[in-house]
Design a protein around this motif. Structure first.
Motif, PDB file in Angstrom:
ATOM      1  N   ALA A 116       0.831  -1.212   0.000  1.00 34.23           N
ATOM      2  CA  ALA A 116       0.000   0.000   0.000  1.00 34.23           C
ATOM      3  C   ALA A 116       0.862   1.257   0.000  1.00 34.23           C
ATOM      4  CB  ALA A 116      -0.950  -0.013   1.188  1.00 34.23           C
ATOM      5  N   GLU A 117       1.986   1.212   0.686  1.00 35.57           N
ATOM      6  CA  GLU A 117       2.896   2.367   0.673  1.00 35.57           C
ATOM      7  C   GLU A 117       3.433   2.586  -0.732  1.00 35.57           C
ATOM      8  OE1 GLU A 117       7.247   2.668   2.330  1.00 35.57           O
ATOM      9  OE2 GLU A 117       5.823   3.262   3.909  1.00 35.57           O
ATOM     10  N   ARG A 118       3.822   1.519  -1.401  1.00 37.87           N
ATOM     11  CA  ARG A 118       4.310   1.645  -2.778  1.00 37.87           C
ATOM     12  C   ARG A 118       3.216   2.171  -3.691  1.00 37.87           C
ATOM     13  NH1 ARG A 118       5.758  -3.659  -2.096  1.00 37.87           N
ATOM     14  NH2 ARG A 118       4.974  -4.214  -4.135  1.00 37.87           N
ATOM     15  N   MET A 119       1.967   1.739  -3.461  1.00 33.10           N
ATOM     16  CA  MET A 119       0.845   2.250  -4.254  1.00 33.10           C
ATOM     17  C   MET A 119       0.684   3.758  -4.049  1.00 33.10           C
ATOM     18  SD  MET A 119      -2.122  -0.576  -3.710  1.00 33.10           S
ATOM     19  CE  MET A 119      -2.092  -2.161  -4.530  1.00 33.10           C
ATOM     20  N   ARG A 120       0.720   4.193  -2.799  1.00 31.53           N
ATOM     21  CA  ARG A 120       0.571   5.627  -2.510  1.00 31.53           C
ATOM     22  C   ARG A 120       1.682   6.439  -3.149  1.00 31.53           C
ATOM     23  NH1 ARG A 120      -0.812   3.306   2.482  1.00 31.53           N
ATOM     24  NH2 ARG A 120       1.287   3.679   3.335  1.00 31.53           N
ATOM     25  N   VAL A 121       2.902   5.954  -3.043  1.00 35.18           N
ATOM     26  CA  VAL A 121       4.040   6.702  -3.582  1.00 35.18           C
ATOM     27  C   VAL A 121       3.996   6.727  -5.109  1.00 35.18           C
ATOM     28  CG1 VAL A 121       6.566   6.720  -3.786  1.00 35.18           C
ATOM     29  CG2 VAL A 121       5.478   6.422  -1.546  1.00 35.18           C
ATOM     30  N   GLU A 122       3.667   5.604  -5.734  1.00 35.71           N
ATOM     31  CA  GLU A 122       3.563   5.607  -7.198  1.00 35.71           C
ATOM     32  C   GLU A 122       2.447   6.526  -7.667  1.00 35.71           C
ATOM     33  OE1 GLU A 122       3.777   1.934  -9.346  1.00 35.71           O
ATOM     34  OE2 GLU A 122       5.396   1.187  -8.077  1.00 35.71           O
ATOM     35  N   ALA A 123       1.340   6.545  -6.942  1.00 34.94           N
ATOM     36  CA  ALA A 123       0.257   7.474  -7.265  1.00 34.94           C
ATOM     37  C   ALA A 123       0.736   8.910  -7.101  1.00 34.94           C
ATOM     38  CB  ALA A 123      -0.954   7.204  -6.376  1.00 34.94           C
ATOM     39  N   ALA A 124       1.463   9.173  -6.028  1.00 35.68           N
ATOM     40  CA  ALA A 124       1.986  10.523  -5.789  1.00 35.68           C
ATOM     41  C   ALA A 124       2.922  10.955  -6.916  1.00 35.68           C
ATOM     42  CB  ALA A 124       2.704  10.586  -4.441  1.00 35.68           C
ATOM     43  N   LEU A 125       3.796  10.052  -7.355  1.00 36.00           N
ATOM     44  CA  LEU A 125       4.706  10.388  -8.452  1.00 36.00           C
ATOM     45  C   LEU A 125       3.936  10.713  -9.730  1.00 36.00           C
ATOM     46  CD1 LEU A 125       7.538   7.738  -7.910  1.00 36.00           C
ATOM     47  CD2 LEU A 125       7.617  10.186  -7.366  1.00 36.00           C
ATOM     48  N   ALA A 126       2.899   9.958 -10.014  1.00 31.25           N
ATOM     49  CA  ALA A 126       2.078  10.232 -11.201  1.00 31.25           C
ATOM     50  C   ALA A 126       1.347  11.559 -11.048  1.00 31.25           C
ATOM     51  CB  ALA A 126       1.090   9.089 -11.427  1.00 31.25           C
ATOM     52  N   LEU A 127       0.813  11.799  -9.855  1.00 33.56           N
ATOM     53  CA  LEU A 127       0.088  13.046  -9.629  1.00 33.56           C
ATOM     54  C   LEU A 127       1.004  14.261  -9.717  1.00 33.56           C
ATOM     55  CD1 LEU A 127      -2.282  11.791  -6.816  1.00 33.56           C
ATOM     56  CD2 LEU A 127      -2.952  12.503  -9.130  1.00 33.56           C
ATOM     57  N   ILE A 128       2.280  14.079  -9.413  1.00 31.70           N
ATOM     58  CA  ILE A 128       3.236  15.176  -9.589  1.00 31.70           C
ATOM     59  C   ILE A 128       3.221  15.653 -11.035  1.00 31.70           C
ATOM     60  CG2 ILE A 128       5.714  15.698  -9.736  1.00 31.70           C
ATOM     61  CD1 ILE A 128       6.055  14.063  -7.136  1.00 31.70           C
ATOM     62  N   ASP A 129       3.249  14.718 -11.978  1.00 33.53           N
ATOM     63  CA  ASP A 129       3.216  15.096 -13.395  1.00 33.53           C
ATOM     64  C   ASP A 129       1.918  15.827 -13.739  1.00 33.53           C
ATOM     65  OD1 ASP A 129       5.683  14.003 -13.833  1.00 33.53           O
ATOM     66  OD2 ASP A 129       4.964  12.260 -14.958  1.00 33.53           O
ATOM     67  N   VAL A 130       0.804  15.326 -13.239  1.00 33.71           N
ATOM     68  CA  VAL A 130      -0.494  15.951 -13.510  1.00 33.71           C
ATOM     69  C   VAL A 130      -0.513  17.383 -12.965  1.00 33.71           C
ATOM     70  CG1 VAL A 130      -2.980  15.816 -13.068  1.00 33.71           C
ATOM     71  CG2 VAL A 130      -1.685  13.721 -13.525  1.00 33.71           C
ATOM     72  N   ILE A 131      -0.032  17.543 -11.751  1.00 34.10           N
ATOM     73  CA  ILE A 131      -0.010  18.862 -11.113  1.00 34.10           C
ATOM     74  C   ILE A 131       0.932  19.808 -11.860  1.00 34.10           C
ATOM     75  CG2 ILE A 131       0.707  20.099  -9.028  1.00 34.10           C
ATOM     76  CD1 ILE A 131      -0.298  17.516  -7.471  1.00 34.10           C
ATOM     77  N   ARG A 132       2.127  19.333 -12.171  1.00 28.87           N
ATOM     78  CA  ARG A 132       3.110  20.191 -12.850  1.00 28.87           C
ATOM     79  C   ARG A 132       2.628  20.635 -14.216  1.00 28.87           C
ATOM     80  NH1 ARG A 132       8.379  17.231 -13.345  1.00 28.87           N
ATOM     81  NH2 ARG A 132       8.980  19.169 -14.296  1.00 28.87           N
ATOM     82  N   MET A 133       1.852  19.781 -14.885  1.00 26.50           N
ATOM     83  CA  MET A 133       1.328  20.134 -16.207  1.00 26.50           C
ATOM     84  C   MET A 133       0.006  20.899 -16.106  1.00 26.50           C
ATOM     85  SD  MET A 133       2.304  16.707 -18.331  1.00 26.50           S
ATOM     86  CE  MET A 133       1.834  17.375 -19.917  1.00 26.50           C
ATOM     87  N   ASN A 134      -0.437  21.160 -14.875  1.00 22.82           N
ATOM     88  CA  ASN A 134      -1.697  21.863 -14.621  1.00 22.82           C
ATOM     89  C   ASN A 134      -2.867  21.165 -15.332  1.00 22.82           C
ATOM     90  OD1 ASN A 134      -3.332  23.755 -13.421  1.00 22.82           O
ATOM     91  ND2 ASN A 134      -2.960  25.336 -14.977  1.00 22.82           N
ATOM     92  N   GLU A 135      -2.952  19.849 -15.157  1.00 19.53           N
ATOM     93  CA  GLU A 135      -3.976  19.049 -15.819  1.00 19.53           C
ATOM     94  C   GLU A 135      -4.883  18.317 -14.821  1.00 19.53           C
ATOM     95  OE1 GLU A 135      -4.846  19.000 -18.871  1.00 19.53           O
ATOM     96  OE2 GLU A 135      -3.151  19.908 -19.915  1.00 19.53           O
ATOM     97  N   MET A 136      -5.078  18.882 -13.641  1.00 19.08           N
ATOM     98  CA  MET A 136      -5.962  18.245 -12.652  1.00 19.08           C
ATOM     99  C   MET A 136      -7.372  18.053 -13.199  1.00 19.08           C
ATOM    100  SD  MET A 136      -4.255  17.396  -9.938  1.00 19.08           S
ATOM    101  CE  MET A 136      -5.502  17.109  -8.688  1.00 19.08           C
ATOM    102  N   ALA A 137      -7.776  18.887 -14.140  1.00 25.75           N
ATOM    103  CA  ALA A 137      -9.115  18.769 -14.735  1.00 25.75           C
ATOM    104  C   ALA A 137      -9.271  17.460 -15.503  1.00 25.75           C
ATOM    105  CB  ALA A 137      -9.394  19.954 -15.657  1.00 25.75           C
TER     106      ALA A 137
END
Length: 184
Positions: A116-137
């Motif tokens: 579960a920790e690895r799942m959270r961290v991998e999700a966080a890494l992916a969300l970093i890209d989404v956030i940096r590209m301003n694509e939360m929508a």
């Protein structure tokens, strides 16, 4: 919209994991109710490293699923706080790896870390890209009346509204019947 391949894979897994929740599942049941269900999900979405296959791990994955469902719908600034917390809690240290026939991609935990920790961290890494590209929508909740399924909109025009064709067809049928009733 295109993200890096490992980002898209992580986001697709995140959607699959979160859509096992009773509010998003086809039959309204928890599709991750047993260790066997978790093993089935992991069989469809490759996860390397430690997998304990016990009830404690399943409970931790349930907590992770609930957390990721909340983060999915956050605004950009709030998502940054949540992502940073997930990375801090895991003491994540990003590094590039190549294994099991996969090309270079990023990990930030050790293969021996809890699943579960690895799942959270991998999700966080992916969300970093989404956030940096301003694509939360691009991260949405299904617009069907009785569905809380998550959807990842990678379409060019960014207009995807439903988590599955089934939800889209059902809502289109409802709209058709309503139009028909007002015409009569």
């Amino acid at each position: 919209m295109r993200f890096a391949p490992d980002t898209e894979e992580s986001l697709a897994f995140l959607v699959a994991l979160c859509n096992t929740d009773p509010s998003a599942s086809r039959g309204g049941d928890d599709e991750l109710a047993t260790v066997e269900h978790l093993q089935e999900l992991l069989g469809k979405h490759y996860y390397s490293g430690r997998i304990d296959g016990d009830e404690a791990e399943l409970e931790d994955v349930h907590r992770t699923r609930a957390l990721l469902r909340r983060v999915w719908s956050l605004g950009r600034d709030d998502a940054v706080e949540a992502v940073n917390k997930m990375l801090r809690d895991a003491q994540a240290l990003p590094h590039l790896v190549r294994h099991d026939g996969l090309d270079w991609h990023m990990h930030a935990t050790e293969p021996t870390s809890p699943l579960a920790e690895r799942m959270r961290v991998e999700a966080a890494l992916a969300l970093i890209d989404v956030i940096r590209m301003n694509e939360m929508a691009r991260l949405r909740v299904c617009e069907a009346d009785d569905c809380e399924g998550l959807l990842l909109d990678l379409s060019r025009n960014g207009l995807k509204r439903f988590c599955t064709v089934r939800c889209g067809n059902r809502m289109n049928m409802i709209a058709f019947r309503e139009r028909r009733a007002t015409e009569s």
